[in-house]
Write a protein that holds these residues in place. Structure first.
Motif, PDB file in Angstrom:
ATOM      1  N   THR A 128      -7.446  21.062 -21.474  1.00  0.00           N
ATOM      2  CA  THR A 128      -6.737  21.133 -20.192  1.00  0.00           C
ATOM      3  C   THR A 128      -7.719  21.125 -19.026  1.00  0.00           C
ATOM      4  O   THR A 128      -7.511  20.431 -18.024  1.00  0.00           O
ATOM      5  N   LYS A 129      -8.801  21.859 -19.165  1.00  0.00           N
ATOM      6  CA  LYS A 129      -9.807  21.895 -18.099  1.00  0.00           C
ATOM      7  C   LYS A 129     -10.467  20.528 -17.918  1.00  0.00           C
ATOM      8  O   LYS A 129     -10.750  20.105 -16.798  1.00  0.00           O
ATOM      9  N   GLU A 130     -10.712  19.844 -19.028  1.00  0.00           N
ATOM     10  CA  GLU A 130     -11.365  18.543 -18.957  1.00  0.00           C
ATOM     11  C   GLU A 130     -10.479  17.520 -18.239  1.00  0.00           C
ATOM     12  O   GLU A 130     -10.962  16.719 -17.421  1.00  0.00           O
ATOM     13  N   VAL A 131      -9.174  17.550 -18.526  1.00  0.00           N
ATOM     14  CA  VAL A 131      -8.240  16.632 -17.874  1.00  0.00           C
ATOM     15  C   VAL A 131      -8.218  16.875 -16.367  1.00  0.00           C
ATOM     16  O   VAL A 131      -8.230  15.929 -15.564  1.00  0.00           O
ATOM     17  N   ILE A 132      -8.195  18.133 -15.964  1.00  0.00           N
ATOM     18  CA  ILE A 132      -8.171  18.469 -14.538  1.00  0.00           C
ATOM     19  C   ILE A 132      -9.474  18.045 -13.865  1.00  0.00           C
ATOM     20  O   ILE A 132      -9.470  17.494 -12.757  1.00  0.00           O
ATOM     21  N   THR A 133     -10.589  18.278 -14.526  1.00  0.00           N
ATOM     22  CA  THR A 133     -11.896  17.916 -13.971  1.00  0.00           C
ATOM     23  C   THR A 133     -11.982  16.423 -13.684  1.00  0.00           C
ATOM     24  O   THR A 133     -12.541  15.993 -12.660  1.00  0.00           O
ATOM     25  N   LYS A 134     -11.409  15.593 -14.569  1.00  0.00           N
ATOM     26  CA  LYS A 134     -11.452  14.146 -14.390  1.00  0.00           C
ATOM     27  C   LYS A 134     -10.506  13.663 -13.292  1.00  0.00           C
ATOM     28  O   LYS A 134     -10.763  12.642 -12.660  1.00  0.00           O
ATOM     29  N   SER A 135      -9.428  14.400 -13.073  1.00  0.00           N
ATOM     30  CA  SER A 135      -8.416  13.936 -12.118  1.00  0.00           C
ATOM     31  C   SER A 135      -8.566  14.529 -10.725  1.00  0.00           C
ATOM     32  O   SER A 135      -7.883  14.092  -9.793  1.00  0.00           O
ATOM     33  N   VAL A 136      -9.447  15.521 -10.573  1.00  0.00           N
ATOM     34  CA  VAL A 136      -9.507  16.231  -9.304  1.00  0.00           C
ATOM     35  C   VAL A 136     -10.062  15.360  -8.174  1.00  0.00           C
ATOM     36  O   VAL A 136      -9.817  15.638  -6.992  1.00  0.00           O
ATOM     37  N   THR A 137     -10.808  14.302  -8.509  1.00  0.00           N
ATOM     38  CA  THR A 137     -11.329  13.418  -7.458  1.00  0.00           C
ATOM     39  C   THR A 137     -10.234  12.552  -6.850  1.00  0.00           C
ATOM     40  O   THR A 137     -10.320  12.148  -5.695  1.00  0.00           O
ATOM     41  N   GLN A 138      -9.199  12.270  -7.645  1.00  0.00           N
ATOM     42  CA  GLN A 138      -8.037  11.530  -7.161  1.00  0.00           C
ATOM     43  C   GLN A 138      -6.778  12.241  -7.642  1.00  0.00           C
ATOM     44  O   GLN A 138      -6.054  11.754  -8.523  1.00  0.00           O
ATOM     45  N   PRO A 139      -6.507  13.392  -7.084  1.00  0.00           N
ATOM     46  CA  PRO A 139      -5.419  14.232  -7.599  1.00  0.00           C
ATOM     47  C   PRO A 139      -4.038  13.733  -7.189  1.00  0.00           C
ATOM     48  O   PRO A 139      -3.873  13.011  -6.210  1.00  0.00           O
ATOM     49  N   SER A 140      -3.050  14.144  -7.970  1.00  0.00           N
ATOM     50  CA  SER A 140      -1.645  13.929  -7.628  1.00  0.00           C
ATOM     51  C   SER A 140      -0.976  15.297  -7.573  1.00  0.00           C
ATOM     52  O   SER A 140      -1.587  16.319  -7.912  1.00  0.00           O
ATOM     53  N   LEU A 141       0.273  15.331  -7.182  1.00  0.00           N
ATOM     54  CA  LEU A 141       0.989  16.605  -7.098  1.00  0.00           C
ATOM     55  C   LEU A 141       1.199  17.250  -8.463  1.00  0.00           C
ATOM     56  O   LEU A 141       1.599  18.415  -8.543  1.00  0.00           O
ATOM     57  N   HIS A 142       0.949  16.494  -9.532  1.00  0.00           N
ATOM     58  CA  HIS A 142       1.153  17.019 -10.883  1.00  0.00           C
ATOM     59  C   HIS A 142      -0.157  17.265 -11.625  1.00  0.00           C
ATOM     60  O   HIS A 142      -0.163  17.483 -12.830  1.00  0.00           O
ATOM     61  N   SER A 143      -1.268  17.264 -10.901  1.00  0.00           N
ATOM     62  CA  SER A 143      -2.578  17.434 -11.536  1.00  0.00           C
ATOM     63  C   SER A 143      -2.726  18.773 -12.237  1.00  0.00           C
ATOM     64  O   SER A 143      -3.454  18.883 -13.232  1.00  0.00           O
ATOM     65  N   PHE A 144      -2.064  19.802 -11.741  1.00  0.00           N
ATOM     66  CA  PHE A 144      -2.223  21.145 -12.309  1.00  0.00           C
ATOM     67  C   PHE A 144      -1.002  21.595 -13.106  1.00  0.00           C
ATOM     68  O   PHE A 144      -0.913  22.772 -13.482  1.00  0.00           O
ATOM     69  N   ASP A 145      -0.064  20.704 -13.368  1.00  0.00           N
ATOM     70  CA  ASP A 145       1.170  21.099 -14.046  1.00  0.00           C
ATOM     71  C   ASP A 145       0.916  21.698 -15.432  1.00  0.00           C
ATOM     72  O   ASP A 145       1.481  22.735 -15.788  1.00  0.00           O
ATOM     73  N   ALA A 146       0.083  21.028 -16.227  1.00  0.00           N
ATOM     74  CA  ALA A 146      -0.194  21.523 -17.582  1.00  0.00           C
ATOM     75  C   ALA A 146      -0.865  22.894 -17.536  1.00  0.00           C
ATOM     76  O   ALA A 146      -0.504  23.803 -18.289  1.00  0.00           O
ATOM     77  N   ALA A 147      -1.841  23.059 -16.633  1.00  0.00           N
ATOM     78  CA  ALA A 147      -2.546  24.336 -16.517  1.00  0.00           C
ATOM     79  C   ALA A 147      -1.598  25.428 -16.022  1.00  0.00           C
ATOM     80  O   ALA A 147      -1.624  26.561 -16.525  1.00  0.00           O
TER      81      ALA A 147
END
Length: 235
Positions: free
Chosen positions: A157-176
């Motif tokens: 979960t942390k790895e997915v967020i780390t990769k998406s944080v440069t181009q985030p969407s409103l659902h970037s943190f949903d899983a976390a």
């Protein structure tokens, strides 16, 4: 051989004696003043002690404290009882969220609810720049390694967020957010319902001071791998 005597008219041999005498007299005055100050301070303490013993003063102080406690216990027992029906009902009520946050602070795990609140606020963002800035703040505060309020997430979960944080969407943190929600619901929420904070509310008792205690986290996200990551509840 003759000895010459040299006189210095500006040197007054009596001056040192006069100064010494003045200092002695002046010092005695200071000592006397110090004694008088101590006597006055003692008299003030005695008067204050007598004042505190007066019944009307004690009654006024007690009334003030009671008023403060009454203000803190503004939640009705009936309303607090509803929080025990589900974790969602607890978080959806402002006072319930406040009480649960206060409980988490006693266990030094308030980062979980603060992360959940930050995610709720993040999903209300509209401007792309605002989304980017808030995503970066959440990542640096709660997600990255050694973050000041790092939440307990699994590596994937942390790895997915780390990769998406440069181009985030409103659902970037949903899983976390979903995983932290499940952690709180299955761990902290059950203890909250048995805590003095909650029991005092449902029984209508004034809130008592809470004792902070350090505890180890008894659950990790890896124990919830079999739980579905259903993020639809946040949409």
């Amino acid at each position: 051989m003759e000895t010459s005597l040299v006189f210095f008219p500006q040197l007054n041999m009596c001056e040192s004696k006069e100064k010494t005498f003045f200092k002695l007299v002046h010092g005695s005055g200071k000592e006397e003043t110090s004694k008088e100050a101590k006597i006055r301070a003692k008299e003030k303490r005695n008067r204050l002690s007598l004042l505190l013993q007066k019944p009307e003063f004690r009654e006024e102080t007690h009334t003030g404290r009671s008023g403060q406690l009454a203000k803190e216990t503004r939640v009705s027992p009936e309303e607090a009882m509803k929080w025990g029906e589900s974790f969602d009902k607890l978080l959806s009520h402002r006072d319930g969220l406040e009480a649960f946050t206060r409980f988490l602070k006693t266990e030094f795990s308030e980062e979980n609810i603060e992360f959940w609140i930050a995610c709720e606020d993040f999903k209300k963002s509209k401007e792309p720049q605002q989304i980017l800035l808030k995503a970066k703040e959440i990542y640096e505060k709660f997600i990255q390694n050694d973050a000041p309020q790092e939440v307990n997430l699994d590596f994937h979960t942390k790895e997915v967020i780390t990769k998406s944080v440069t181009q985030p969407s409103l659902h970037s943190f949903d899983a976390a957010q979903s995983r932290v929600y499940q952690l709180m619901e299955q761990d902290s929420y059950t203890r909250f319902l048995k805590s003095d904070i909650y029991l005092d509310l449902i029984e209508g008792r004034p809130q008592r001071p809470t004792n902070l205690r350090r505890r180890s986290r008894s659950f990790t996200c890896n124990e919830f791998q079999d739980v579905k990551s259903d993020v639809a509840i946040w949409l």
